[in-house]
Design a protein around this motif. Structure first.
Motif, PDB file in Angstrom:
ATOM      1  N   SER A 103       1.058  -1.490   0.345  1.00  0.00           N
ATOM      2  CA  SER A 103       0.239  -0.492   0.485  1.00  0.00           C
ATOM      3  C   SER A 103       0.867   1.120  -0.346  1.00  0.00           C
ATOM      4  N   THR A 104       2.351   1.077  -0.496  1.00  0.00           N
ATOM      5  CA  THR A 104       2.719   2.091  -0.755  1.00  0.00           C
ATOM      6  C   THR A 104       2.641   2.516  -2.082  1.00  0.00           C
ATOM      7  N   SER A 105       2.075   2.450  -2.893  1.00  0.00           N
ATOM      8  CA  SER A 105       2.124   2.991  -4.032  1.00  0.00           C
ATOM      9  C   SER A 105       0.956   2.473  -4.754  1.00  0.00           C
ATOM     10  N   GLY A 106      -0.146   2.914  -5.619  1.00  0.00           N
ATOM     11  CA  GLY A 106      -0.435   2.687  -6.708  1.00  0.00           C
ATOM     12  C   GLY A 106      -1.738   2.010  -6.067  1.00  0.00           C
ATOM     13  N   ILE A 107      -3.034   0.824  -6.232  1.00  0.00           N
ATOM     14  CA  ILE A 107      -4.076   1.116  -5.786  1.00  0.00           C
ATOM     15  C   ILE A 107      -4.184   0.252  -4.526  1.00  0.00           C
ATOM     16  N   GLY A 108      -3.070  -0.089  -3.702  1.00  0.00           N
ATOM     17  CA  GLY A 108      -3.115  -0.189  -1.994  1.00  0.00           C
ATOM     18  C   GLY A 108      -2.833   1.492  -0.975  1.00  0.00           C
ATOM     19  N   GLY A 160       4.849  -2.058   2.310  1.00  0.00           N
ATOM     20  CA  GLY A 160       5.365  -1.853   1.539  1.00  0.00           C
ATOM     21  C   GLY A 160       6.534  -1.624   0.899  1.00  0.00           C
ATOM     22  N   PHE A 161       7.542  -0.884   0.285  1.00  0.00           N
ATOM     23  CA  PHE A 161       8.646  -0.888  -0.537  1.00  0.00           C
ATOM     24  C   PHE A 161       8.088   0.911  -0.765  1.00  0.00           C
ATOM     25  N   GLY A 162       9.337   1.150  -1.007  1.00  0.00           N
ATOM     26  CA  GLY A 162       9.560   2.946  -2.130  1.00  0.00           C
ATOM     27  C   GLY A 162       9.146   4.402  -0.551  1.00  0.00           C
ATOM     28  N   ALA A 194       7.239  -5.765   6.045  1.00  0.00           N
ATOM     29  CA  ALA A 194       7.320  -7.271   5.782  1.00  0.00           C
ATOM     30  C   ALA A 194       7.828  -7.519   3.784  1.00  0.00           C
ATOM     31  N   ASP A 195       8.646  -8.249   3.903  1.00  0.00           N
ATOM     32  CA  ASP A 195       8.404  -8.847   2.644  1.00  0.00           C
ATOM     33  C   ASP A 195       7.373 -10.028   2.333  1.00  0.00           C
ATOM     34  N   VAL A 196       6.019  -9.803   1.213  1.00  0.00           N
ATOM     35  CA  VAL A 196       5.516 -10.711   1.377  1.00  0.00           C
ATOM     36  C   VAL A 196       5.754 -11.999   0.606  1.00  0.00           C
ATOM     37  N   SER A 197       6.483 -12.519  -0.052  1.00  0.00           N
ATOM     38  CA  SER A 197       7.287 -13.596   0.194  1.00  0.00           C
ATOM     39  C   SER A 197       7.937 -14.395   0.653  1.00  0.00           C
ATOM     40  N   ASN A 218      -5.524  -8.034   0.742  1.00  0.00           N
ATOM     41  CA  ASN A 218      -4.563  -8.508  -0.288  1.00  0.00           C
ATOM     42  C   ASN A 218      -4.067  -7.854  -1.432  1.00  0.00           C
ATOM     43  N   ASN A 219      -3.593  -7.187  -1.810  1.00  0.00           N
ATOM     44  CA  ASN A 219      -3.112  -6.317  -2.607  1.00  0.00           C
ATOM     45  C   ASN A 219      -2.060  -5.945  -3.750  1.00  0.00           C
ATOM     46  N   ALA A 220      -0.935  -6.493  -2.756  1.00  0.00           N
ATOM     47  CA  ALA A 220       0.759  -6.582  -2.839  1.00  0.00           C
ATOM     48  C   ALA A 220       0.629  -7.944  -4.385  1.00  0.00           C
ATOM     49  N   ALA A 257       2.785 -16.953 -15.585  1.00  0.00           N
ATOM     50  CA  ALA A 257       3.317 -16.609 -13.880  1.00  0.00           C
ATOM     51  C   ALA A 257       1.795 -16.013 -12.993  1.00  0.00           C
ATOM     52  N   TYR A 258       1.901 -14.811 -13.881  1.00  0.00           N
ATOM     53  CA  TYR A 258       0.779 -13.962 -13.010  1.00  0.00           C
ATOM     54  C   TYR A 258      -0.722 -14.011 -13.636  1.00  0.00           C
ATOM     55  N   VAL A 259      -1.043 -14.742 -14.796  1.00  0.00           N
ATOM     56  CA  VAL A 259      -2.985 -15.118 -15.009  1.00  0.00           C
ATOM     57  C   VAL A 259      -2.761 -16.297 -13.514  1.00  0.00           C
ATOM     58  N   ALA A 262      -1.059 -17.259 -11.370  1.00  0.00           N
ATOM     59  CA  ALA A 262      -1.283 -16.811 -10.028  1.00  0.00           C
ATOM     60  C   ALA A 262      -2.558 -15.877  -9.366  1.00  0.00           C
ATOM     61  N   LYS A 263      -3.129 -15.731 -10.323  1.00  0.00           N
ATOM     62  CA  LYS A 263      -4.846 -14.702 -10.360  1.00  0.00           C
ATOM     63  C   LYS A 263      -5.698 -15.314 -10.267  1.00  0.00           C
ATOM     64  N   HIS A 264      -5.600 -16.612 -11.152  1.00  0.00           N
ATOM     65  CA  HIS A 264      -6.393 -17.499 -11.300  1.00  0.00           C
ATOM     66  C   HIS A 264      -6.454 -18.778 -10.095  1.00  0.00           C
ATOM     67  N   TRP A 324      -7.258  -2.668 -16.893  1.00  0.00           N
ATOM     68  CA  TRP A 324      -5.993  -1.639 -17.229  1.00  0.00           C
ATOM     69  C   TRP A 324      -6.104  -0.580 -15.465  1.00  0.00           C
ATOM     70  N   VAL A 325      -5.639  -0.461 -14.785  1.00  0.00           N
ATOM     71  CA  VAL A 325      -4.514   0.803 -13.610  1.00  0.00           C
ATOM     72  C   VAL A 325      -3.202   1.097 -14.062  1.00  0.00           C
ATOM     73  N   LEU A 326      -3.357   2.535 -14.161  1.00  0.00           N
ATOM     74  CA  LEU A 326      -2.401   3.438 -14.657  1.00  0.00           C
ATOM     75  C   LEU A 326      -1.751   3.587 -13.016  1.00  0.00           C
ATOM     76  N   THR A 327      -1.036   2.649 -12.822  1.00  0.00           N
ATOM     77  CA  THR A 327       0.096   2.580 -11.558  1.00  0.00           C
ATOM     78  C   THR A 327       1.263   2.058 -12.383  1.00  0.00           C
ATOM     79  N   PRO A 328       2.798   2.887 -11.763  1.00  0.00           N
ATOM     80  CA  PRO A 328       3.875   1.541 -11.716  1.00  0.00           C
ATOM     81  C   PRO A 328       3.361   0.532 -13.063  1.00  0.00           C
TER      82      PRO A 328
HETATM   83  P1  NAD Z   1       2.241  -0.974  -8.090  1.00  0.00           P
HETATM   84  O1  NAD Z   1       3.463  -2.025  -7.978  1.00  0.00           O
HETATM   85  O2  NAD Z   1       2.425   0.137  -8.096  1.00  0.00           O
HETATM   86  O3  NAD Z   1       2.415  -1.385  -6.759  1.00  0.00           O
HETATM   87  C1  NAD Z   1       2.393  -2.807  -6.053  1.00  0.00           C
HETATM   88  C2  NAD Z   1       2.802  -2.620  -4.270  1.00  0.00           C
HETATM   89  O4  NAD Z   1       3.242  -3.766  -4.196  1.00  0.00           O
HETATM   90  C3  NAD Z   1       4.009  -1.556  -3.772  1.00  0.00           C
HETATM   91  O5  NAD Z   1       3.265  -0.718  -2.968  1.00  0.00           O
HETATM   92  C4  NAD Z   1       4.906  -2.504  -3.405  1.00  0.00           C
HETATM   93  O6  NAD Z   1       6.069  -1.679  -2.420  1.00  0.00           O
HETATM   94  C5  NAD Z   1       4.080  -3.576  -2.821  1.00  0.00           C
HETATM   95  N1  NAD Z   1       4.884  -4.807  -2.966  1.00  0.00           N
HETATM   96  C6  NAD Z   1       6.165  -5.364  -4.280  1.00  0.00           C
HETATM   97  N2  NAD Z   1       6.741  -6.369  -3.690  1.00  0.00           N
HETATM   98  C7  NAD Z   1       6.169  -6.768  -2.663  1.00  0.00           C
HETATM   99  C8  NAD Z   1       6.649  -7.417  -1.789  1.00  0.00           C
HETATM  100  N3  NAD Z   1       7.423  -8.756  -1.929  1.00  0.00           N
HETATM  101  N4  NAD Z   1       5.814  -7.540  -0.709  1.00  0.00           N
HETATM  102  C9  NAD Z   1       5.409  -6.907   0.042  1.00  0.00           C
HETATM  103  N5  NAD Z   1       4.838  -5.237  -0.654  1.00  0.00           N
HETATM  104  C10 NAD Z   1       5.362  -5.659  -1.872  1.00  0.00           C
HETATM  105  O7  NAD Z   1       1.261  -2.320  -8.403  1.00  0.00           O
HETATM  106  P2  NAD Z   1      -0.671  -1.312  -8.439  1.00  0.00           P
HETATM  107  O8  NAD Z   1      -0.229  -1.643 -10.176  1.00  0.00           O
HETATM  108  O9  NAD Z   1      -0.745  -0.795  -7.923  1.00  0.00           O
HETATM  109  O10 NAD Z   1      -0.953  -3.161  -8.394  1.00  0.00           O
HETATM  110  C11 NAD Z   1      -1.721  -3.364  -6.904  1.00  0.00           C
HETATM  111  C12 NAD Z   1      -2.602  -5.429  -6.482  1.00  0.00           C
HETATM  112  O11 NAD Z   1      -3.472  -4.458  -7.941  1.00  0.00           O
HETATM  113  C13 NAD Z   1      -1.561  -6.356  -7.296  1.00  0.00           C
HETATM  114  O12 NAD Z   1      -1.462  -6.770  -6.827  1.00  0.00           O
HETATM  115  C14 NAD Z   1      -1.756  -6.194  -9.587  1.00  0.00           C
HETATM  116  O13 NAD Z   1      -1.678  -7.673  -9.956  1.00  0.00           O
HETATM  117  C15 NAD Z   1      -3.317  -6.242  -9.243  1.00  0.00           C
HETATM  118  N6  NAD Z   1      -3.760  -5.401 -10.422  1.00  0.00           N
HETATM  119  C16 NAD Z   1      -3.286  -4.703 -11.179  1.00  0.00           C
HETATM  120  C17 NAD Z   1      -4.276  -4.002 -12.033  1.00  0.00           C
HETATM  121  C18 NAD Z   1      -3.602  -2.536 -13.347  1.00  0.00           C
HETATM  122  O14 NAD Z   1      -3.779  -2.389 -13.990  1.00  0.00           O
HETATM  123  N7  NAD Z   1      -2.653  -1.999 -12.145  1.00  0.00           N
HETATM  124  C19 NAD Z   1      -4.772  -4.264 -12.307  1.00  0.00           C
HETATM  125  C20 NAD Z   1      -5.489  -5.689 -11.913  1.00  0.00           C
HETATM  126  C21 NAD Z   1      -4.704  -5.750 -10.956  1.00  0.00           C
END
Ligand code: NAD
Length: 256
Positions: free
Chosen positions: A13-18, A36-38, A59-62, A86-88, A151-153, A155-157, A184-188
């Motif tokens: 939750s340090t950027s984007g959707i989270g 999250g990082f950054g 936490a590194d959620v891996s 659960n967004n990372a 891998a992404y597909v 995991a998401k399934h 599509w969401v315009l994130t990093p």
């Molecule tokens: P993003 O790269 O902007 O953000 C990802 C976040 O996850 C960051 O805060 C980052 O620091 C964190 N992160 C990455 N690896 C991590 C780790 N090992 N441990 C903890 N935190 C970690 O990406 P986003 O586009 O905001 O994606 C967020 C979620 O939305 C993801 O699950 C992505 O698959 C999903 N999603 C995104 C889109 C899109 O178009 N952007 C579309 C569908 C689904």
């Protein structure tokens, strides 16, 4: 202030959707544990501006031991987790035969296994307190494939399957579990894919338009605010009988 007194964990939750979802939950009064990082300080400051209690756990959620530490911190500092988002997530694009094994393992760990670990650690406290919400940010790629995203597909399934099982296992309780499937969401994460097109010679505006035109009939990006509003609905009383669902917010992507 419908969520006053509740504590939410939003992974990544340090950027984007989270971050967008965390801001929406804070606006509704929830205390927030960011992860999250950054630029952590900037994210914490934005959420704290809503006047709620905010923490960040690195936490590194891996890593399952990091996730256990995140939940111990939540229990110690916030008295437990009521809302788990659960967004990372990470992405890597390559054909299956060229897919780096290390990237496959990382995507499965972060985008799928982490969702299992956070869920199993969150559920006992939610059941004990008699209320809980788990929202998994899956993707349209939890329902359909795209070339280069094995891998992404996968995991998401998996996340959507896990969501159904948790939705069933909690069906008679005040705990719900659902997935949201953004287009599509315009994130990093997506900007990297646009940058790859720009590097191939397309101009930036055209690269964005091409990306949308290939998949998303609305030709507009979904925003983190759209997704934050849906999370709030799922946390509301009106959302309490939505269980095990995979809810598309995709500009029509999956209607095709
Ligand atoms: P993003 O790269 O902007 O953000 C990802 C976040 O996850 C960051 O805060 C980052 O620091 C964190 N992160 C990455 N690896 C991590 C780790 N090992 N441990 C903890 N935190 C970690 O990406 P986003 O586009 O905001 O994606 C967020 C979620 O939305 C993801 O699950 C992505 O698959 C999903 N999603 C995104 C889109 C899109 O178009 N952007 C579309 C569908 C689904």
């Amino acid at each position: 202030m419908q969520l006053k007194g509740k504590t939410a964990v939003v992974t990544g939750s340090t950027s984007g959707i989270g971050l967008g979802i965390a801001l929406r939950l804070a606006h509704a009064g929830a205390n927030l544990i960011l992860n999250g990082f950054g630029d952590v300080d900037e994210a914490v400051a934005q959420v704290a501006a809503h006047g709620v209690k905010v923490g960040h756990h690195p936490a590194d959620v891996s890593d399952v031991t990091h996730i256990a530490d995140l939940f111990a911190y939540a229990e110690r500092e916030f008295g437990g987790v009521d809302i788990l988002v659960n967004n990372a997530g990470i992405q890597h694009v390559a054909a299956v035969e060229d897919f780096p094994v290390e990237r496959w393992d990382a995507i499965i760990a972060i985008n799928l296994s982490a969702v299992f670990h956070t869920t199993r650690l969150a559920l006992p406290g939610m059941r004990e307190r008699g209320w809980g919400r788990i929202v998994n940010i899956a993707s349209v790629h939890g329902q359909v494939g795209s070339v280069g995203k094995a891998a992404y597909v996968a995991a998401k399934h998996g996340v959507i399957g896990l969501t159904k099982v948790v939705g069933l296992e909690t069906a008679t309780s005040n705990v719900t579990c659902n997935a949201i499937c953004p287009g599509w969401v315009l994130t990093p994460l997506v900007q990297k894919q646009i940058d790859a097109r720009i590097a191939g010679g397309t101009d930036p505006q055209q690269a964005r338009q091409d990306l949308l035109a290939e998949k998303q009939p609305s030709l507009s990006f979904v925003t983190p605010d759209h997704l934050g509003e849906l999370v709030l609905f799922l946390c509301s009383e009106a959302g309490s009988q939505v269980r095990g669902a995979a809810w598309n917010v995709d500009g029509g992507w999956l209607a095709q």
